[in-house]
Design a protein around this motif. Structure first.
Motif, PDB file in Angstrom:
ATOM      1  N   ALA A   6      17.530  40.093  74.083  1.00 48.26           N
ATOM      2  CA  ALA A   6      17.647  41.554  74.099  1.00 48.26           C
ATOM      3  C   ALA A   6      16.399  42.221  73.508  1.00 48.26           C
ATOM      4  O   ALA A   6      16.022  43.311  73.937  1.00 48.26           O
ATOM      5  N   ASP A   7      15.736  41.552  72.569  1.00 47.09           N
ATOM      6  CA  ASP A   7      14.539  42.153  71.962  1.00 47.09           C
ATOM      7  C   ASP A   7      13.251  41.793  72.708  1.00 47.09           C
ATOM      8  O   ASP A   7      12.162  42.137  72.266  1.00 47.09           O
TER       9      ASP A   7
ATOM     10  N   THR B  57      12.165  38.640  73.422  1.00 43.61           N
ATOM     11  CA  THR B  57      11.679  37.305  73.093  1.00 43.61           C
ATOM     12  C   THR B  57      12.003  36.347  74.235  1.00 43.61           C
ATOM     13  O   THR B  57      13.112  36.341  74.752  1.00 43.61           O
TER      14      THR B  57
END
Length: 111
Positions: A22-23, A25
């Protein structure tokens, strides 16, 4: 929020996909696929198996052989230096046939 799959073309002109958290990565990168339908099938397989996949731990390092511990020596008795040297006279060793000299060190007897 769930992760996303990105489809891209690698430098060898093969299709691959990567799973993003979600970030943003990168969590995983796939192997190479020849065309887009094959990439779609690979993504479907990951979606189906990812939640039910077993984890195999291959990170265990081989254990080193255990070396037996050395035996512990008993503590030595403290040496009473004054008592051990009582009555001794230290002389300089001059070798055979050398003239005798006065003793350089004399230990007085303990009282």
């Amino acid at each position: 929020m769930a992760g996303n799959f990105e489809v891209f073309v690698d430098p060898e002109s093969m299709y691959r996909f990567r799973l993003l958290a979600a970030d943003g990565t990168v969590m995983a990168v796939s192997g190479a696929f020849a065309d887009k339908p094959a990439v779609a099938a690979g993504i479907a397989a990951v979606r189906e198996c990812a939640g039910t996949g077993l984890v195999t731990d291959l990170s265990r390092r081989p254990t080193a052989p255990q070396v037996p511990a050395l035996p512990v020596e008993a503590p030595r008795a403290a040496v009473d230096t004054a008592r051990a040297l009582r009555g001794h006279v230290f002389r300089v060793a001059l070798g055979p046939g050398a003239p005798a000299r006065k003793p350089r060190w004399i230990v007085a007897a303990a009282r």
